[in-house]
Scaffold this motif. Structure first.
Motif, mmCIF file in Angstrom:
data_model
loop_
_atom_site.group_PDB
_atom_site.id
_atom_site.type_symbol
_atom_site.label_atom_id
_atom_site.label_comp_id
_atom_site.label_asym_id
_atom_site.label_seq_id
_atom_site.Cartn_x
_atom_site.Cartn_y
_atom_site.Cartn_z
ATOM 1 N N THR A 232 0.816 -1.209 0.000
ATOM 2 C CA THR A 232 0.000 0.000 0.000
ATOM 3 C C THR A 232 0.851 1.260 0.000
ATOM 4 O OG1 THR A 232 -0.202 -0.063 2.413
ATOM 5 C CG2 THR A 232 -1.975 -1.086 1.128
ATOM 6 N N GLN A 233 2.109 1.118 0.430
ATOM 7 C CA GLN A 233 2.981 2.291 0.426
ATOM 8 C C GLN A 233 4.440 1.852 0.411
ATOM 9 O OE1 GLN A 233 2.135 5.031 3.596
ATOM 10 N NE2 GLN A 233 3.495 6.593 2.801
ATOM 11 N N LYS A 234 5.256 2.604 -0.327
ATOM 12 C CA LYS A 234 6.700 2.392 -0.382
ATOM 13 C C LYS A 234 7.361 3.602 0.249
ATOM 14 C CE LYS A 234 10.451 1.781 -3.712
ATOM 15 N NZ LYS A 234 10.758 1.657 -5.141
ATOM 16 N N ILE A 235 8.244 3.373 1.212
ATOM 17 C CA ILE A 235 8.890 4.458 1.930
ATOM 18 C C ILE A 235 10.403 4.334 1.751
ATOM 19 C CG2 ILE A 235 9.211 5.525 4.198
ATOM 20 C CD1 ILE A 235 6.566 3.810 4.914
ATOM 21 N N GLU A 236 11.015 5.381 1.217
ATOM 22 C CA GLU A 236 12.465 5.400 1.060
ATOM 23 C C GLU A 236 13.110 5.850 2.367
ATOM 24 O OE1 GLU A 236 14.250 4.572 -1.708
ATOM 25 O OE2 GLU A 236 12.472 4.161 -2.904
ATOM 26 N N THR A 237 14.121 5.088 2.834
ATOM 27 C CA THR A 237 14.848 5.491 4.041
ATOM 28 C C THR A 237 15.936 6.492 3.667
ATOM 29 O OG1 THR A 237 16.547 3.773 3.877
ATOM 30 C CG2 THR A 237 14.475 3.184 5.007
ATOM 31 N N MET A 238 16.551 7.096 4.681
ATOM 32 C CA MET A 238 17.600 8.086 4.403
ATOM 33 C C MET A 238 18.858 7.427 3.832
ATOM 34 S SD MET A 238 18.775 9.262 8.156
ATOM 35 C CE MET A 238 19.562 8.166 9.293
ATOM 36 N N PHE A 239 18.917 6.101 3.889
ATOM 37 C CA PHE A 239 20.053 5.374 3.333
ATOM 38 C C PHE A 239 19.790 4.876 1.920
ATOM 39 C CE2 PHE A 239 20.135 4.705 7.976
ATOM 40 C CZ PHE A 239 21.300 5.390 8.245
ATOM 41 N N GLY A 240 18.632 5.222 1.357
ATOM 42 C CA GLY A 240 18.299 4.848 -0.002
ATOM 43 C C GLY A 240 17.623 3.491 -0.126
ATOM 44 N N ASP A 241 17.372 2.829 1.011
ATOM 45 C CA ASP A 241 16.665 1.549 0.993
ATOM 46 C C ASP A 241 15.168 1.808 0.987
ATOM 47 O OD1 ASP A 241 19.114 0.176 1.221
ATOM 48 O OD2 ASP A 241 19.048 0.323 3.410
ATOM 49 N N ALA A 242 14.414 0.779 0.664
ATOM 50 C CA ALA A 242 12.953 0.907 0.667
ATOM 51 C C ALA A 242 12.361 0.029 1.762
ATOM 52 C CB ALA A 242 12.390 0.501 -0.682
ATOM 53 N N ASN A 243 11.390 0.581 2.471
ATOM 54 C CA ASN A 243 10.559 -0.176 3.393
ATOM 55 C C ASN A 243 9.131 -0.061 2.890
ATOM 56 O OD1 ASN A 243 12.523 -1.072 5.201
ATOM 57 N ND2 ASN A 243 12.392 0.776 6.435
ATOM 58 N N TYR A 244 8.318 -1.045 3.215
ATOM 59 C CA TYR A 244 6.975 -1.115 2.661
ATOM 60 C C TYR A 244 5.922 -1.274 3.744
ATOM 61 C CZ TYR A 244 9.602 -2.038 -1.582
ATOM 62 O OH TYR A 244 10.488 -1.939 -2.630
ATOM 63 N N ILE A 245 4.729 -0.792 3.457
ATOM 64 C CA ILE A 245 3.548 -1.112 4.246
ATOM 65 C C ILE A 245 2.744 -2.076 3.394
ATOM 66 C CG2 ILE A 245 1.426 -0.255 5.294
ATOM 67 C CD1 ILE A 245 2.854 2.417 5.743
ATOM 68 N N GLY B 191 -5.277 -7.243 8.495
ATOM 69 C CA GLY B 191 -4.491 -6.147 9.067
ATOM 70 C C GLY B 191 -3.386 -5.716 8.138
ATOM 71 N N GLN B 192 -2.360 -5.084 8.726
ATOM 72 C CA GLN B 192 -1.238 -4.642 7.909
ATOM 73 C C GLN B 192 0.061 -4.753 8.684
ATOM 74 O OE1 GLN B 192 -1.903 -0.589 6.729
ATOM 75 N NE2 GLN B 192 -1.205 0.257 8.650
ATOM 76 N N GLU B 193 1.157 -4.787 7.951
ATOM 77 C CA GLU B 193 2.495 -4.837 8.517
ATOM 78 C C GLU B 193 3.248 -3.620 7.992
ATOM 79 O OE1 GLU B 193 5.176 -6.685 11.027
ATOM 80 O OE2 GLU B 193 3.257 -7.585 10.495
ATOM 81 N N GLN B 194 3.877 -2.871 8.897
ATOM 82 C CA GLN B 194 4.589 -1.649 8.513
ATOM 83 C C GLN B 194 6.090 -1.846 8.620
ATOM 84 O OE1 GLN B 194 3.218 1.789 10.628
ATOM 85 N NE2 GLN B 194 1.094 1.140 10.564
ATOM 86 N N GLY B 195 6.840 -1.090 7.834
ATOM 87 C CA GLY B 195 8.296 -1.108 7.905
ATOM 88 C C GLY B 195 8.918 -2.405 7.430
ATOM 89 N N VAL B 196 8.306 -3.038 6.454
ATOM 90 C CA VAL B 196 8.802 -4.316 5.942
ATOM 91 C C VAL B 196 9.945 -4.058 4.960
ATOM 92 C CG1 VAL B 196 8.217 -6.423 4.705
ATOM 93 C CG2 VAL B 196 6.497 -5.318 6.158
ATOM 94 N N PRO B 197 11.130 -4.614 5.227
ATOM 95 C CA PRO B 197 12.231 -4.445 4.274
ATOM 96 C C PRO B 197 12.011 -5.276 3.018
ATOM 97 C CG PRO B 197 12.937 -5.781 6.154
ATOM 98 C CD PRO B 197 11.539 -5.334 6.429
ATOM 99 N N GLU B 198 12.608 -4.823 1.945
ATOM 100 C CA GLU B 198 12.449 -5.484 0.649
ATOM 101 C C GLU B 198 12.877 -6.948 0.691
ATOM 102 O OE1 GLU B 198 14.433 -4.717 -3.649
ATOM 103 O OE2 GLU B 198 13.601 -2.964 -2.642
ATOM 104 N N ASP B 199 13.889 -7.270 1.495
ATOM 105 C CA ASP B 199 14.397 -8.641 1.581
ATOM 106 C C ASP B 199 13.366 -9.615 2.149
ATOM 107 O OD1 ASP B 199 16.781 -7.732 0.568
ATOM 108 O OD2 ASP B 199 17.825 -7.714 2.496
ATOM 109 N N ASN B 200 12.355 -9.111 2.846
ATOM 110 C CA ASN B 200 11.336 -9.970 3.451
ATOM 111 C C ASN B 200 10.134 -10.188 2.537
ATOM 112 O OD1 ASN B 200 13.062 -9.602 5.619
ATOM 113 N ND2 ASN B 200 11.448 -9.343 7.102
ATOM 114 N N LEU B 201 10.197 -9.663 1.324
ATOM 115 C CA LEU B 201 9.072 -9.775 0.405
ATOM 116 C C LEU B 201 9.449 -10.579 -0.829
ATOM 117 C CD1 LEU B 201 7.753 -6.103 0.504
ATOM 118 C CD2 LEU B 201 6.837 -8.077 1.726
ATOM 119 N N GLU B 202 8.465 -11.294 -1.342
ATOM 120 C CA GLU B 202 8.616 -12.062 -2.579
ATOM 121 C C GLU B 202 7.396 -11.756 -3.440
ATOM 122 O OE1 GLU B 202 8.133 -16.734 -3.883
ATOM 123 O OE2 GLU B 202 8.444 -16.245 -1.787
#
Length: 69
Positions: free
Chosen positions: A26-39, A45-56
């Protein structure tokens, strides 16, 4: 692999209640280090702050129908 909003994904996080479930970004959030976290939203329900490595990327529903034939 980078994901965008409305992409269907499978979460892999043994500490999450949604581990192994398919949800929608539902949302992609760029961190200050250039990585992406996702909602990611799930049916219950929902999970927030999911790193890209945890998604397939989830298989398309059309592909699943083709396997059944």
């Amino acid at each position: 692999m980078s994901f965008e909003e409305d992409d269907r994904v499978i979460l892999h996080d043994e500490h999450s209640d949604f581990d192994g479930e398919t949800g929608t970004v539902t949302q992609k959030i760029e961190t200050m280090f250039g990585d992406a976290n996702y909602i990611v939203s799930f049916e219950d329900g929902q999970e927030q702050g999911v790193p890209e490595d945890n998604l397939e990327a989830a298989p398309d529903e059309d592909d699943e129908d083709a396997d059944e034939e």
